[in-house]
Structures are given as C-alpha cells and as structure tokens.
Motif scaffolding. Structure first.
Motif, PDB file in Angstrom:
ATOM      1  N   GLY A  89      49.319 160.286 105.001  1.00 39.85           N
ATOM      2  CA  GLY A  89      49.676 158.878 104.972  1.00 39.85           C
ATOM      3  C   GLY A  89      49.415 158.276 103.603  1.00 39.85           C
ATOM      4  O   GLY A  89      49.283 158.982 102.600  1.00 39.85           O
ATOM      5  N   PRO A  90      49.290 156.956 103.545  1.00 36.58           N
ATOM      6  CA  PRO A  90      49.071 156.292 102.253  1.00 36.58           C
ATOM      7  C   PRO A  90      47.678 156.513 101.676  1.00 36.58           C
ATOM      8  O   PRO A  90      47.445 156.283 100.486  1.00 36.58           O
ATOM      9  N   GLY A  91      46.726 156.942 102.502  1.00 37.46           N
ATOM     10  CA  GLY A  91      45.363 157.162 102.021  1.00 37.46           C
ATOM     11  C   GLY A  91      45.136 158.595 101.580  1.00 37.46           C
ATOM     12  O   GLY A  91      46.068 159.387 101.445  1.00 37.46           O
ATOM     13  N   SER A  92      43.868 158.935 101.337  1.00 39.85           N
ATOM     14  CA  SER A  92      43.484 160.291 100.937  1.00 39.85           C
ATOM     15  C   SER A  92      42.342 160.766 101.821  1.00 39.85           C
ATOM     16  O   SER A  92      41.548 159.955 102.318  1.00 39.85           O
ATOM     17  N   ASN A  93      42.248 162.068 102.015  1.00 43.08           N
ATOM     18  CA  ASN A  93      41.147 162.636 102.788  1.00 43.08           C
ATOM     19  C   ASN A  93      39.854 162.430 101.994  1.00 43.08           C
ATOM     20  O   ASN A  93      39.719 162.976 100.894  1.00 43.08           O
ATOM     21  N   PRO A  94      38.893 161.672 102.522  1.00 51.19           N
ATOM     22  CA  PRO A  94      37.666 161.407 101.767  1.00 51.19           C
ATOM     23  C   PRO A  94      36.868 162.663 101.456  1.00 51.19           C
ATOM     24  O   PRO A  94      36.103 162.688 100.489  1.00 51.19           O
ATOM     25  N   LEU A  95      37.042 163.716 102.259  1.00 49.74           N
ATOM     26  CA  LEU A  95      36.334 164.964 101.986  1.00 49.74           C
ATOM     27  C   LEU A  95      36.827 165.570 100.669  1.00 49.74           C
ATOM     28  O   LEU A  95      36.024 165.992  99.830  1.00 49.74           O
ATOM     29  N   ILE A  96      38.148 165.586 100.472  1.00 46.70           N
ATOM     30  CA  ILE A  96      38.714 166.138  99.246  1.00 46.70           C
ATOM     31  C   ILE A  96      38.326 165.275  98.049  1.00 46.70           C
ATOM     32  O   ILE A  96      37.951 165.791  96.985  1.00 46.70           O
ATOM     33  N   ILE A  97      38.389 163.962  98.217  1.00 49.73           N
ATOM     34  CA  ILE A  97      37.979 163.056  97.133  1.00 49.73           C
ATOM     35  C   ILE A  97      36.500 163.264  96.814  1.00 49.73           C
ATOM     36  O   ILE A  97      36.074 163.213  95.658  1.00 49.73           O
ATOM     37  N   GLY A  98      35.694 163.539  97.863  1.00 48.43           N
ATOM     38  CA  GLY A  98      34.264 163.777  97.676  1.00 48.43           C
ATOM     39  C   GLY A  98      33.979 165.014  96.853  1.00 48.43           C
ATOM     40  O   GLY A  98      33.000 165.053  96.085  1.00 48.43           O
ATOM     41  N   TRP A  99      34.824 166.045  96.989  1.00 50.48           N
ATOM     42  CA  TRP A  99      34.646 167.235  96.162  1.00 50.48           C
ATOM     43  C   TRP A  99      34.710 166.850  94.679  1.00 50.48           C
ATOM     44  O   TRP A  99      33.888 167.303  93.878  1.00 50.48           O
ATOM     45  N   ALA A 100      35.695 166.034  94.347  1.00 52.03           N
ATOM     46  CA  ALA A 100      35.876 165.630  92.954  1.00 52.03           C
ATOM     47  C   ALA A 100      34.719 164.759  92.474  1.00 52.03           C
ATOM     48  O   ALA A 100      34.224 164.929  91.353  1.00 52.03           O
ATOM     49  N   LYS A 101      34.271 163.835  93.314  1.00 51.77           N
ATOM     50  CA  LYS A 101      33.175 162.954  92.919  1.00 51.77           C
ATOM     51  C   LYS A 101      31.915 163.752  92.637  1.00 51.77           C
ATOM     52  O   LYS A 101      31.205 163.489  91.659  1.00 51.77           O
ATOM     53  N   ARG A 102      31.619 164.733  93.467  1.00 53.95           N
ATOM     54  CA  ARG A 102      30.405 165.518  93.282  1.00 53.95           C
ATOM     55  C   ARG A 102      30.454 166.303  91.981  1.00 53.95           C
ATOM     56  O   ARG A 102      29.433 166.477  91.310  1.00 53.95           O
ATOM     57  N   LEU A 103      31.652 166.753  91.603  1.00 51.94           N
ATOM     58  CA  LEU A 103      31.815 167.520  90.366  1.00 51.94           C
ATOM     59  C   LEU A 103      32.112 166.630  89.162  1.00 51.94           C
ATOM     60  O   LEU A 103      32.305 167.128  88.054  1.00 51.94           O
ATOM     61  N   ARG A 104      32.185 165.304  89.401  1.00 55.91           N
ATOM     62  CA  ARG A 104      32.498 164.328  88.344  1.00 55.91           C
ATOM     63  C   ARG A 104      33.846 164.618  87.701  1.00 55.91           C
ATOM     64  O   ARG A 104      34.026 164.539  86.482  1.00 55.91           O
ATOM     65  N   ILE A 105      34.810 164.944  88.561  1.00 52.61           N
ATOM     66  CA  ILE A 105      36.187 165.158  88.127  1.00 52.61           C
ATOM     67  C   ILE A 105      36.977 163.897  88.455  1.00 52.61           C
ATOM     68  O   ILE A 105      36.888 163.359  89.554  1.00 52.61           O
ATOM     69  N   ASP A 106      37.734 163.429  87.511  1.00 55.94           N
ATOM     70  CA  ASP A 106      38.543 162.221  87.694  1.00 55.94           C
ATOM     71  C   ASP A 106      39.727 162.537  88.602  1.00 55.94           C
ATOM     72  O   ASP A 106      40.727 163.107  88.159  1.00 55.94           O
ATOM     73  N   TYR A 107      39.600 162.182  89.866  1.00 58.45           N
ATOM     74  CA  TYR A 107      40.637 162.506  90.851  1.00 58.45           C
ATOM     75  C   TYR A 107      40.519 161.513  91.996  1.00 58.45           C
ATOM     76  O   TYR A 107      39.440 161.368  92.576  1.00 58.45           O
ATOM     77  N   GLY A 108      41.607 160.832  92.327  1.00 58.35           N
ATOM     78  CA  GLY A 108      41.493 159.793  93.345  1.00 58.35           C
ATOM     79  C   GLY A 108      42.604 159.749  94.361  1.00 58.35           C
ATOM     80  O   GLY A 108      42.672 158.817  95.170  1.00 58.35           O
ATOM     81  N   ASP A 109      43.494 160.756  94.383  1.00 60.79           N
ATOM     82  CA  ASP A 109      44.632 160.712  95.295  1.00 60.79           C
ATOM     83  C   ASP A 109      45.035 162.130  95.661  1.00 60.79           C
ATOM     84  O   ASP A 109      45.437 162.918  94.790  1.00 60.79           O
TER      85      ASP A 109
END
Length: 233
Positions: A89-109
């Motif tokens: 849908g229009p959102g993103s899976n927070p689990l996948i976004i969380g992977w990026a946040k933990r690794l400090r990778i710029d990724y939001g969609d």
C-alpha cells in the motif's frame, strides 16, 4: 545445535545471551565473545567448531552431533526472515525500515529496492564487526564485499539486471543451483523474502564475510524433489 540451544548452553556456562528466543542478535554475539575470551578462543563472536567443542564439554551433546549452521549466523538470520513482505500500500513495512535505521542507512520507503538492505541486515545484525559496502543498498556494491569464494550455501551472490554494463543488479544468498539457475534466498524477490531462481547467465560475483570461518563448502545441486545434494568436482 540450534540458536536456541546455543543460547541455553551459553546461559548454563554463565554467559547471558539476553532473551532465550532463538534469534542471533547482539546480546547472543556478545555472550559468544565473552565465552571465547574466557576460554582462550579466537574472539570473533561466531559459534564455529572450536567454540562449539568447548561448549559441548560437560552435559551438552557431543560436538559431532551439532549443526554447522552456527558458523553462518547471517544465513540463519536470512532463513528466519522468509515470508517478510513489503507493504504494497502507500506505507512501508516498519520492520524493513527498522533494518535501515539500525544500520544508519538512509532508507525510508520499501518501494525502493531493498535486496541490498536485506543482506546488510542479515550480516550487520549477526556480525557487527564485519565491514559492509559503503553503498549497501546498491546490489552490485556487494561484489567487493568480504572475500571471493566459490558459490556455496551462505555465499553473497550478485547478479546484473537489465544490462551487464549498467548499474542495476540483485544480491542475495546462495541456497543451491540447477542446470540453468542459482537458487537465491533474498529480499525484494517478488516484494518478499523468499528463495527464487536467478539465471546463471546473469551471475557476477560470489563473496564471503572476512570475519567468518573460511569458505570451504561446495555447491549444492537442487534435485527434482526439492532436496539438495553436494556437487562433486
């Protein structure tokens, strides 16, 4: 030995892995490193044969009966993630976004390709000392990761997409192979984590984490009934 059994063994030896939950996370890795340091082993945070042998002393099962999967914690984590899907849908899976946040990778969609992020998550979570590519989101960037190896279970496999001379690609983990394809466990494969086929003609590189035990495995032939058999030279 499963990850859950490993955690119980570490706990019994006085090295707290945090929750006994079967997940090879930072607390479990720290417990492995503490156990290794206390027992004169190479401190790498990987439950390889020497570490398992030490843990097997006492009331634990003989080392010969333990699974070698613990030597490839990144591959175990990848298998645990099978079935995770992006939000269509229009959102993103927070689990996948969380992977990026933990690794400090710029990724939001999660509409942006996340095969590289999935590989980075599996290796970064289970092997925090391992150096990831500068552009971990770029599939072809993984072609210079770690060290070169022959295709074998757990290897990081890169492929070109659309054009050999272009920049687009795909990355995932080797599971097996058949006459025409490699069977790859990866993310963003049909918007999900699963095992899919990728043509041999598009294969680029096979790589292995530097901090892991040396890659000494062999290729695995995917049989018609779905079983795997070692490929003999």
């Amino acid at each position: 030995m499963t990850t859950l059994e490993l955690q119980k063994a570490l706990k019994a030896k006085g090295f707290d892995p945090g929750g006994i939950d079967g997940a090879m996370g930072r607390n479990t890795i720290a417990a492995i490193r503490g156990f290794q340091a206390a027992n004169g082993l190479a401190v790498d945070g990987i439950a390889g044969p020497d570490t398992i042998a030490k843990l097997a002393a006492g009331n634990l099962p003989p080392a010969a009966n333990l699974s070698s999967n613990l030597s490839m914690p990144w591959f175990t984590e990848a298998q645990r993630a099978i079935g995770i899907t992006e939000d269509t849908g229009p959102g993103s899976n927070p689990l996948i976004i969380g992977w990026a946040k933990r690794l400090r990778i710029d990724y939001g969609d999660d509409e942006v390709s996340w095969c590289g992020l999935f590989v980075a998550h599996c290796i970064g979570l289970t092997m925090p000392a391992e150096t990831l590519p500068t552009n971990a989101l770029g599939a072809r960037s993984w072609g210079s990761f770690g060290v070169d190896c022959t295709p074998q279970p757990g290897a990081v496999m890169t492929f070109w997409r659309e054009s050999l001379q272009g920049w687009k690609g795909h990355v995932g983990f080797y599971v097996g192979e058949d006459k025409n394809n490699f069977h790859i466990l990866g993310g963003n494969q049909g918007n999900a984590v699963n095992v899919s086929r990728y043509p041999r003609a598009r294969f680029l590189k096979s790589r292995w984490p530097k901090g892991a035990p040396a890659p000494t495995g062999t290729g695995q032939q995917m049989l018609a009934d779905g079983r795997l058999a070692p490929i003999n030279d």
